[in-house]
Enzyme design. Sequence first.
Site, PDB file in Angstrom:
ATOM      1  N   GLY A   8      67.950 -34.932 -10.907  1.00  0.00           N
ATOM      2  CA  GLY A   8      68.671 -35.058  -9.611  1.00  0.00           C
ATOM      3  C   GLY A   8      69.224 -36.537  -9.740  1.00  0.00           C
ATOM      4  O   GLY A   8      69.212 -37.236  -8.370  1.00  0.00           O
ATOM      5  N   SER A  10      72.381 -37.759 -10.226  1.00  0.00           N
ATOM      6  CA  SER A  10      73.836 -37.649  -9.976  1.00  0.00           C
ATOM      7  C   SER A  10      74.210 -38.842  -9.013  1.00  0.00           C
ATOM      8  O   SER A  10      75.313 -39.388  -8.724  1.00  0.00           O
ATOM      9  CB  SER A  10      74.631 -36.548  -9.926  1.00  0.00           C
ATOM     10  OG  SER A  10      74.073 -35.909  -8.729  1.00  0.00           O
ATOM     11  N   ILE A  13      68.762 -41.452  -4.374  1.00  0.00           N
ATOM     12  CA  ILE A  13      67.441 -41.810  -4.767  1.00  0.00           C
ATOM     13  C   ILE A  13      67.261 -41.768  -6.433  1.00  0.00           C
ATOM     14  O   ILE A  13      66.904 -42.533  -7.144  1.00  0.00           O
ATOM     15  CB  ILE A  13      66.243 -41.254  -4.343  1.00  0.00           C
ATOM     16  CG1 ILE A  13      66.125 -41.514  -2.811  1.00  0.00           C
ATOM     17  CG2 ILE A  13      64.871 -41.597  -5.017  1.00  0.00           C
ATOM     18  CD1 ILE A  13      65.309 -40.615  -1.890  1.00  0.00           C
ATOM     19  N   ASP A  57      70.269 -25.801 -14.201  1.00  0.00           N
ATOM     20  CA  ASP A  57      69.513 -25.516 -13.046  1.00  0.00           C
ATOM     21  C   ASP A  57      67.897 -25.654 -13.145  1.00  0.00           C
ATOM     22  O   ASP A  57      67.456 -24.572 -14.076  1.00  0.00           O
ATOM     23  CB  ASP A  57      69.976 -23.993 -12.702  1.00  0.00           C
ATOM     24  CG  ASP A  57      69.409 -23.525 -11.399  1.00  0.00           C
ATOM     25  OD1 ASP A  57      68.449 -24.247 -10.755  1.00  0.00           O
ATOM     26  OD2 ASP A  57      69.695 -22.605 -11.033  1.00  0.00           O
ATOM     27  N   ASN A  84      62.839 -35.798  -8.889  1.00  0.00           N
ATOM     28  CA  ASN A  84      63.481 -36.179  -7.902  1.00  0.00           C
ATOM     29  C   ASN A  84      64.525 -34.976  -7.229  1.00  0.00           C
ATOM     30  O   ASN A  84      64.635 -34.890  -6.085  1.00  0.00           O
ATOM     31  CB  ASN A  84      64.325 -37.546  -8.040  1.00  0.00           C
ATOM     32  CG  ASN A  84      65.375 -37.616  -7.088  1.00  0.00           C
ATOM     33  OD1 ASN A  84      64.988 -38.308  -5.936  1.00  0.00           O
ATOM     34  ND2 ASN A  84      66.783 -37.411  -7.266  1.00  0.00           N
ATOM     35  N   SER A 145      58.027 -36.110   0.274  1.00  0.00           N
ATOM     36  CA  SER A 145      58.752 -36.376   1.900  1.00  0.00           C
ATOM     37  C   SER A 145      57.969 -36.655   2.894  1.00  0.00           C
ATOM     38  O   SER A 145      56.622 -35.982   2.968  1.00  0.00           O
ATOM     39  CB  SER A 145      59.732 -35.455   2.062  1.00  0.00           C
ATOM     40  OG  SER A 145      60.381 -35.082   3.481  1.00  0.00           O
ATOM     41  N   TYR A 158      61.157 -26.613   3.319  1.00  0.00           N
ATOM     42  CA  TYR A 158      61.159 -27.777   2.674  1.00  0.00           C
ATOM     43  C   TYR A 158      59.874 -28.585   2.788  1.00  0.00           C
ATOM     44  O   TYR A 158      59.282 -29.074   1.874  1.00  0.00           O
ATOM     45  CB  TYR A 158      62.107 -28.582   3.390  1.00  0.00           C
ATOM     46  CG  TYR A 158      62.575 -29.918   2.997  1.00  0.00           C
ATOM     47  CD1 TYR A 158      63.205 -30.193   1.468  1.00  0.00           C
ATOM     48  CD2 TYR A 158      62.054 -31.028   3.649  1.00  0.00           C
ATOM     49  CE1 TYR A 158      63.215 -31.437   1.025  1.00  0.00           C
ATOM     50  CE2 TYR A 158      62.009 -32.384   3.198  1.00  0.00           C
ATOM     51  CZ  TYR A 158      63.018 -32.665   2.049  1.00  0.00           C
ATOM     52  OH  TYR A 158      62.842 -33.990   1.551  1.00  0.00           O
ATOM     53  N   LYS A 162      57.404 -29.807  -0.132  1.00  0.00           N
ATOM     54  CA  LYS A 162      56.974 -31.163  -0.443  1.00  0.00           C
ATOM     55  C   LYS A 162      55.463 -31.170  -0.160  1.00  0.00           C
ATOM     56  O   LYS A 162      54.863 -32.124  -1.038  1.00  0.00           O
ATOM     57  CB  LYS A 162      57.758 -31.802   0.543  1.00  0.00           C
ATOM     58  CG  LYS A 162      59.145 -32.038   0.316  1.00  0.00           C
ATOM     59  CD  LYS A 162      59.614 -32.527  -1.026  1.00  0.00           C
ATOM     60  CE  LYS A 162      60.966 -32.858  -1.311  1.00  0.00           C
ATOM     61  NZ  LYS A 162      61.505 -33.236  -2.717  1.00  0.00           N
TER      62      LYS A 162
END
Length: 253
Positions: A8, A10, A13, A57, A84, A145, A158, A162
């Site tokens: 992740g 792109s 973080i 993916d 990440n 998180s 979520y 986490k």
Amino acid sequence: MRGALVTGASRGIGRAAAIALSGRGERVAVHYGRAREEAERTLSLLHGEGHVLVGGDLSDPEAARRIVEEAEAGLGQVNVLVNNAGIAPGPATDHRVDEVDYATWQQRVARMLAVDLTAPANLSYLVARSLIARDAPGVIVNVGSRGAFRGEPGAPAYAAAKAGLHALGQSMAVALAPHGIAVASVAPGFVATERQQEKLTGADGDALRAQSPFGRVGTAEEIADAILYLTSPGAQWASGTILDLNGASHLRS
């Protein structure tokens, strides 16, 4: 020279972590899901040479295997993994139990768990087994998180993912220590990444900043600084930790 795979990467973080790692002299594999142009932008911001792009993916186990293999082929080796990539709460992913229908609940919960928990578990396995086969030390850092501790009523999957990621990291820390592999997690609060700018400039912006007694939200660079420390050779003794990075906005016992 160590190789680092940052998922992740792109933007946000992930981009900040990739830049920080390259600044320390590491060669970085910049992973992206669909935003190749943004990943290429990250690549252009890295220090030094020898960095590579890897796309796919991560929720697909075979794609995860291919991504690790491509990162190793491009970098020569992967010694550092930063998990990440993830799906964050938002209008397209929220699934409040008293608002969504059952079909939406199932789809969003399954997708969030697949990307935010199962994918990093698979990547950790693949990188760890490669390190063990080479008898090489390494480090894995998971981006968790604050929501794992305080709950996320709008996106309970979520918080669950986490929390599971933190627990996965601690279990892996114990399992991998005999092989010289450290595993740690960071637990950020609200961070001013690109995808959060609308919230910060909108009606909820002041309330978000007021969550911290510092009167602001975190930055991607602050999270990257912590990742840089945890991935350093001198941080092995921090293996198993979950580092809160939320500006005192949530204190856990």
